[in-house]
Scaffold this motif. Structure first.
Motif, mmCIF file in Angstrom:
data_model
loop_
_atom_site.group_PDB
_atom_site.id
_atom_site.type_symbol
_atom_site.label_atom_id
_atom_site.label_comp_id
_atom_site.label_asym_id
_atom_site.label_seq_id
_atom_site.Cartn_x
_atom_site.Cartn_y
_atom_site.Cartn_z
ATOM 1 N N SER A 98 14.190 -0.804 10.385
ATOM 2 C CA SER A 98 15.208 -0.039 9.677
ATOM 3 C C SER A 98 14.621 0.870 8.611
ATOM 4 O O SER A 98 15.258 1.806 8.175
ATOM 5 C CB SER A 98 16.192 -0.997 9.004
ATOM 6 N N GLY A 99 13.422 0.563 8.166
ATOM 7 C CA GLY A 99 12.849 1.326 7.069
ATOM 8 C C GLY A 99 13.164 0.711 5.721
ATOM 9 O O GLY A 99 12.661 1.155 4.696
ATOM 10 N N GLU A 100 14.000 -0.321 5.713
ATOM 11 C CA GLU A 100 14.303 -1.012 4.454
ATOM 12 C C GLU A 100 13.094 -1.833 4.051
ATOM 13 O O GLU A 100 12.388 -2.378 4.894
ATOM 14 C CB GLU A 100 15.510 -1.932 4.630
ATOM 15 N N VAL A 101 12.877 -1.914 2.738
ATOM 16 C CA VAL A 101 11.770 -2.712 2.229
ATOM 17 C C VAL A 101 12.322 -3.791 1.307
ATOM 18 O O VAL A 101 13.417 -3.637 0.760
ATOM 19 C CB VAL A 101 10.724 -1.839 1.488
ATOM 20 N N PRO A 102 11.585 -4.868 1.119
ATOM 21 C CA PRO A 102 12.067 -5.951 0.268
ATOM 22 C C PRO A 102 12.225 -5.503 -1.188
ATOM 23 O O PRO A 102 11.501 -4.622 -1.665
ATOM 24 C CB PRO A 102 10.973 -7.011 0.371
ATOM 25 N N ASP A 103 13.171 -6.129 -1.872
ATOM 26 C CA ASP A 103 13.349 -5.881 -3.311
ATOM 27 C C ASP A 103 12.055 -6.187 -4.038
ATOM 28 O O ASP A 103 11.361 -7.150 -3.716
ATOM 29 C CB ASP A 103 14.463 -6.768 -3.879
ATOM 30 N N VAL A 151 6.066 0.915 -4.876
ATOM 31 C CA VAL A 151 5.540 2.096 -4.197
ATOM 32 C C VAL A 151 4.148 2.392 -4.755
ATOM 33 O O VAL A 151 3.925 2.368 -5.968
ATOM 34 C CB VAL A 151 6.478 3.311 -4.399
ATOM 35 N N ALA A 152 3.191 2.657 -3.871
ATOM 36 C CA ALA A 152 1.823 2.979 -4.300
ATOM 37 C C ALA A 152 1.816 4.324 -5.003
ATOM 38 O O ALA A 152 2.375 5.299 -4.499
ATOM 39 C CB ALA A 152 0.900 3.001 -3.091
ATOM 40 N N GLU A 153 1.194 4.372 -6.166
ATOM 41 C CA GLU A 153 1.170 5.600 -6.956
ATOM 42 C C GLU A 153 0.229 6.646 -6.390
ATOM 43 O O GLU A 153 0.517 7.830 -6.412
ATOM 44 C CB GLU A 153 0.790 5.281 -8.401
ATOM 45 N N ASN A 154 -0.925 6.220 -5.908
ATOM 46 C CA ASN A 154 -1.917 7.168 -5.405
ATOM 47 C C ASN A 154 -2.584 6.612 -4.143
ATOM 48 O O ASN A 154 -3.782 6.326 -4.140
ATOM 49 C CB ASN A 154 -2.958 7.448 -6.504
ATOM 50 N N PRO A 155 -1.814 6.464 -3.052
ATOM 51 C CA PRO A 155 -2.384 5.857 -1.849
ATOM 52 C C PRO A 155 -3.408 6.767 -1.185
ATOM 53 O O PRO A 155 -3.350 7.988 -1.327
ATOM 54 C CB PRO A 155 -1.158 5.665 -0.940
ATOM 55 N N THR A 156 -4.335 6.172 -0.475
ATOM 56 C CA THR A 156 -5.326 6.942 0.280
ATOM 57 C C THR A 156 -4.636 7.844 1.289
ATOM 58 O O THR A 156 -5.023 8.987 1.492
ATOM 59 C CB THR A 156 -6.292 5.982 1.000
ATOM 60 N N TYR A 157 -3.592 7.313 1.927
ATOM 61 C CA TYR A 157 -2.825 8.074 2.916
ATOM 62 C C TYR A 157 -1.435 8.315 2.346
ATOM 63 O O TYR A 157 -0.656 7.389 2.165
ATOM 64 C CB TYR A 157 -2.757 7.314 4.247
ATOM 65 N N LYS A 158 -1.150 9.561 2.045
ATOM 66 C CA LYS A 158 0.126 9.945 1.422
ATOM 67 C C LYS A 158 1.259 9.916 2.445
ATOM 68 O O LYS A 158 1.047 10.124 3.637
ATOM 69 C CB LYS A 158 0.023 11.356 0.843
ATOM 70 N N THR A 191 0.756 -4.319 -2.719
ATOM 71 C CA THR A 191 1.208 -5.703 -2.605
ATOM 72 C C THR A 191 0.049 -6.590 -2.187
ATOM 73 O O THR A 191 -1.093 -6.139 -2.124
ATOM 74 C CB THR A 191 2.365 -5.814 -1.581
ATOM 75 N N THR A 192 0.354 -7.827 -1.893
ATOM 76 C CA THR A 192 -0.594 -8.730 -1.251
ATOM 77 C C THR A 192 -0.125 -8.921 0.179
ATOM 78 O O THR A 192 1.053 -9.229 0.416
ATOM 79 C CB THR A 192 -0.656 -10.090 -1.976
ATOM 80 N N ALA A 193 -1.026 -8.704 1.114
ATOM 81 C CA ALA A 193 -0.723 -8.894 2.539
ATOM 82 C C ALA A 193 -1.330 -10.220 2.968
ATOM 83 O O ALA A 193 -2.468 -10.536 2.629
ATOM 84 C CB ALA A 193 -1.293 -7.748 3.356
ATOM 85 N N TYR A 194 -0.547 -10.978 3.713
ATOM 86 C CA TYR A 194 -0.981 -12.298 4.164
ATOM 87 C C TYR A 194 -1.108 -12.348 5.682
ATOM 88 O O TYR A 194 -0.307 -11.754 6.401
ATOM 89 C CB TYR A 194 0.035 -13.368 3.754
ATOM 90 N N VAL A 195 -2.117 -13.095 6.113
ATOM 91 C CA VAL A 195 -2.206 -13.516 7.500
ATOM 92 C C VAL A 195 -1.597 -14.910 7.508
ATOM 93 O O VAL A 195 -1.959 -15.753 6.684
ATOM 94 C CB VAL A 195 -3.668 -13.550 7.994
ATOM 95 N N ALA A 229 -5.133 -8.361 -1.439
ATOM 96 C CA ALA A 229 -4.444 -7.385 -2.289
ATOM 97 C C ALA A 229 -4.805 -6.011 -1.750
ATOM 98 O O ALA A 229 -5.986 -5.668 -1.659
ATOM 99 C CB ALA A 229 -4.882 -7.537 -3.736
ATOM 100 N N THR A 230 -3.803 -5.222 -1.365
ATOM 101 C CA THR A 230 -4.076 -3.965 -0.680
ATOM 102 C C THR A 230 -2.873 -3.041 -0.731
ATOM 103 O O THR A 230 -1.810 -3.404 -1.228
ATOM 104 C CB THR A 230 -4.455 -4.239 0.806
ATOM 105 N N THR A 231 -3.065 -1.842 -0.209
ATOM 106 C CA THR A 231 -1.949 -0.944 0.052
ATOM 107 C C THR A 231 -1.518 -1.201 1.482
ATOM 108 O O THR A 231 -2.350 -1.233 2.388
ATOM 109 C CB THR A 231 -2.369 0.527 -0.109
#
Length: 195
Positions: free
Chosen positions: A57-62, A66-73, A101-105, A164-166
């Motif tokens: 849907s494009g919805e993101v969790p509360d 938002v990344a301020e200066n991501p490598t990929y805009k 955020t923190t991404a988990y496996v 911890a990543t974008t």
């Protein structure tokens, strides 16, 4: 008469192959859950995304920042360097969201039953019930509040690793054909390369 039977047989095989391809393209992952047998089955069981929901849907969790200066805009074009799902690796993607955020496996047993999903990439911190501010350590048991894949929402999972990543939400057209996948969640920075 014989040629009609052969023609029907060929059409039946094509339909069976098409249906099996569709079945293996239904989604995030048991995360990533592509199953082959024999020597590659262990590796593929870890990332079988056949039950993954391709478009979202494009919805993101509360609370997702938002990344301020991501490598990929947002709006930029990249190449996917991961194979969460069939047809993903090498596909051109458009960035539709970038978040810190923190991404988990994680590994979990789907709430719908079936085999345990091992090493699913990715569930983010904000998709874990009662996450709080602290990063979860490997081995921690959590409840997933995401529906990337069938049977994921509400499943009890174990954290395998944390990074911890974008993370990026992307749109892409699979390299093996098919419809454009929209709002795919999630791809990490290391899984992208410049176009």
């Amino acid at each position: 008469m014989m040629s009609k039977k052969i023609g029907l047989g060929i059409v039946s095989m094509i339909l069976a192959l098409a249906l099996s391809a569709c079945a293996s393209d239904n989604e995030e992952n048991v995360p990533d859950q592509n199953t082959d047998m024999n020597s590659s089955s262990e590796e593929n069981m870890e990332m079988d995304h056949s039950k993954m929901n391709h478009s979202g849907s494009g919805e993101v969790p509360d609370g997702l920042k938002v990344a301020e200066n991501p490598t990929y805009k947002v709006g930029s074009q990249t190449i996917l360097e991961t194979d969460h799902m069939e047809g993903m690796k090498g596909a051109e993607a458009t960035i539709v969201g970038a978040y810190e955020t923190t991404a988990y496996v994680v590994s979990y047993t789907p709430t719908t039953g079936g085999e345990r999903v091992e090493n699913h990439k990715w569930v983010i911190h904000e998709e874990i019930e009662d996450a709080g501010d602290e990063t979860f350590e490997p081995g921690t048991e959590v409840i997933i509040n995401a529906d990337h894949m069938e049977g994921m929402q509400g499943a009890t999972a174990v954290i395998d690793s944390a990074e911890a990543t974008t993370v990026y939400m992307v749109n892409y057209t699979p390299t093996n054909g098919g419809e454009e996948v929209k709002n795919h969640k999630w791809v990490t920075e290391s899984e992208l390369s410049p176009k």
